[in-house]
Scaffold this active site. Structure first.
Site, short mmCIF file in Angstrom:
data_model
loop_
_atom_site.label_atom_id
_atom_site.label_comp_id
_atom_site.label_asym_id
_atom_site.label_seq_id
_atom_site.Cartn_x
_atom_site.Cartn_y
_atom_site.Cartn_z
N ARG A 48 0.94 -3.14 7.73
CA ARG A 48 0.27 -3.69 9.13
C ARG A 48 0.27 -5.41 9.49
NH1 ARG A 48 0.24 -0.16 11.24
NH2 ARG A 48 -0.92 2.21 11.66
N GLU A 70 0.73 -7.71 18.36
CA GLU A 70 1.59 -6.93 18.66
C GLU A 70 1.64 -6.65 20.49
OE1 GLU A 70 1.94 -3.78 16.38
OE2 GLU A 70 2.67 -5.27 14.11
N HIS A 112 7.64 -2.25 15.17
CA HIS A 112 7.13 -1.86 14.42
C HIS A 112 7.52 -0.45 14.89
CE1 HIS A 112 2.22 -0.70 13.72
NE2 HIS A 112 3.35 -0.08 13.35
P1 NAD Z 1 -1.42 5.85 2.10
O1 NAD Z 1 -2.75 6.34 2.07
O2 NAD Z 1 -0.80 7.06 1.79
O3 NAD Z 1 -1.55 4.89 0.95
C1 NAD Z 1 -2.13 3.43 1.33
C2 NAD Z 1 -2.54 3.13 -0.94
O4 NAD Z 1 -3.02 1.78 -0.21
C3 NAD Z 1 -3.31 4.30 -0.80
O5 NAD Z 1 -2.65 5.09 -2.57
C4 NAD Z 1 -3.71 2.85 -1.77
O6 NAD Z 1 -4.52 3.22 -2.55
C5 NAD Z 1 -3.54 1.95 -1.66
N1 NAD Z 1 -4.31 0.60 -1.31
C6 NAD Z 1 -5.64 0.39 -0.71
N2 NAD Z 1 -5.44 -0.94 -0.99
C7 NAD Z 1 -5.21 -1.49 -1.83
C8 NAD Z 1 -4.98 -2.84 -2.42
N3 NAD Z 1 -6.08 -3.58 -1.64
N4 NAD Z 1 -3.99 -2.61 -3.01
C9 NAD Z 1 -3.63 -2.01 -3.40
N5 NAD Z 1 -2.85 -0.66 -3.31
C10 NAD Z 1 -4.28 -0.24 -1.75
O7 NAD Z 1 -0.48 5.24 3.43
P2 NAD Z 1 0.50 4.86 3.80
O8 NAD Z 1 0.88 6.79 4.61
O9 NAD Z 1 1.27 5.16 2.08
O10 NAD Z 1 0.85 3.93 4.31
C11 NAD Z 1 0.71 3.11 3.99
C12 NAD Z 1 0.72 1.60 4.85
O11 NAD Z 1 1.67 1.46 5.70
C13 NAD Z 1 -0.46 2.01 5.73
O12 NAD Z 1 -0.72 0.35 6.33
C14 NAD Z 1 -0.22 2.62 7.56
O13 NAD Z 1 -0.98 1.52 8.81
C15 NAD Z 1 1.17 1.41 7.38
N6 NAD Z 1 2.13 2.33 8.49
C16 NAD Z 1 3.24 1.92 8.71
C17 NAD Z 1 3.73 2.31 9.32
C18 NAD Z 1 5.06 1.81 10.90
O14 NAD Z 1 5.13 1.64 11.77
N7 NAD Z 1 5.36 0.07 10.74
C19 NAD Z 1 3.40 4.20 10.21
C20 NAD Z 1 3.34 4.19 9.35
C21 NAD Z 1 1.97 3.70 9.09
#
Ligand code: NAD
Length: 327
Positions: A237, A266, A285
């Site tokens: 993000r 964005e 994105h």
């Molecule tokens: P997820 O919930 O499966 O995994 C996120 C992990 O981050 C969890 O295991 C959580 O315990 C950990 N976490 C939370 N805060 C933390 C911190 N401060 N330090 C370390 N670990 C921490 O989520 P995901 O599906 O793997 O998505 C991860 C990120 O990717 C999210 O921010 C999501 O919004 C983003 N995302 C981006 C896109 C894109 O188009 N670029 C698409 C989907 C998701």
């Protein structure tokens, strides 16, 4: 007859699914107008709503007396009033893991592009201003093989990336204090690290996969702890990586390259100083927006609406499962 309202354009495969379910007795209203209010006139007649990114407030929900399920085209629901849905026992569904492969590939691509200095190589080949063919003798391209990758946030996307990076022969560590606390660190290629500062100091590549939080995870303090020549990747993000601190770290040589798919605002302002640096590779994105992921998402959100009504949906896909099943 079930009346399904689809608010927002779907991938063509999702459109074909709509045509198919029409022949199976579902009354489909498909509103492709991107105006966020365009679907509202149809809401009073809907039993089920597929929602792309439009807001859904308490006032809007009040216009839909027959609504039983809202099915998000995605996994987020910041713009949806969940409490009001729950109070009316209207289900809110999300798609499952449809895009983690796509985001992990984007991160892997950006790490490789950073290591290989893909943009500079492209300009050098074309003899673009400030570059020439002899750029190749500067030996700027590096390998990812046997380099140390730190994944911050070891959830769905982080774990996919770990498998990909393992295939490239990288040494992988992951920092995820919540997962560590749960005591359920999964088997796989990433070593669990609990000391973030030490991990930042050792990493050659750092890729963020955490949810948005207040304040940047990688800020000036974090960059100060990193090894010279590190490659940074943010597909999580905007704001997870502090853009001003990243610029400073590029300028002082701490960071050799960066990949950014997400931005604080964005679309970002085109005069963002990071954008003129060929060591920074950008994308708008699209981490989760591969054609394949969009196709999976379009089909999943339509299917979730219908399987909810049929009582066959996976309960894990219902955000307010507890609330709608309370008596
Ligand atoms: P997820 O919930 O499966 O995994 C996120 C992990 O981050 C969890 O295991 C959580 O315990 C950990 N976490 C939370 N805060 C933390 C911190 N401060 N330090 C370390 N670990 C921490 O989520 P995901 O599906 O793997 O998505 C991860 C990120 O990717 C999210 O921010 C999501 O919004 C983003 N995302 C981006 C896109 C894109 O188009 N670029 C698409 C989907 C998701």
């Amino acid at each position: 007859m079930t009346r399904l309202l689809v608010a927002g354009a779907l991938h063509p495969t999702g459109e074909a699914l709509l045509e198919r379910i029409k022949t199976q007795g579902v009354d489909v209203t498909y509103v492709t107008d991107p105006d966020p209010t365009a679907y509202l006139p149809h809401l009073p007649q809907a039993d089920a709503l597929v929602l792309r990114t439009q807001p859904l407030s308490a006032e809007m929900i009040a216009t839909a007396p027959d609504l039983r399920v809202v099915s998000r085209h995605g996994v987020g629901y910041d713009a949806v009033d969940v409490d009001t849905l729950s109070a009316r026992k209207i289900a809110l569904c999300i798609v499952g893991d449809v895009n983690s492969v796509s985001v992990a590939e984007q991160a892997m691509m950006m790490m490789l592009a950073g290591a290989k200095q893909a943009l500079a190589a492209h300009y050098a080949t074309k003899g673009a201003e400030g570059f020439d063919w002899h750029w190749r003798n500067l030996l700027r391209a590096r390998e990812v093989y046997e380099k140390r990758l730190l994944i911050i946030g070891y959830g769905r996307i982080g774990r996919r990336l770990a498998k990909m990076a393992d295939g490239f022969g990288m040494h992988i560590a992951a920092y995820d204090p919540y997962l560590s606390q749960s005591g359920a660190w999964p088997d796989g290629p990433a070593a669990e690290v609990t000391d973030l500062d030490a991990a930042l100091a050792e990493a050659d590549f750092i890729s963020a996969h955490v949810p948005a939080a207040k304040g940047a995870l990688l800020d000036a303090d974090a960059f100060a702890k990193m090894k010279r020549g590190v490659v940074i990747c943010n597909t999580a993000r905007g704001g997870v990586v502090d853009e001003a601190a990243l610029l400073e770290a590029l300028n002082n040589g701490t960071v050799a390259a960066a990949g950014l798919d997400v931005f604080l605002s964005e679309p970002p302002a085109p005069d963002n100083p990071l954008f003129s640096d060929p060591r920074v590779i950008l994308s708008p994105h699209i981490g989760g927006l591969s054609n394949e992921a969009a196709e999976r998402m379009a089909c999943a959100c339509v299917e979730n609406a219908l399987t909810f009504l049929a009582g066959t949906i996976d309960p894990a896909l219902i955000v307010n499962h507890g609330a709608i099943h309370d008596s």
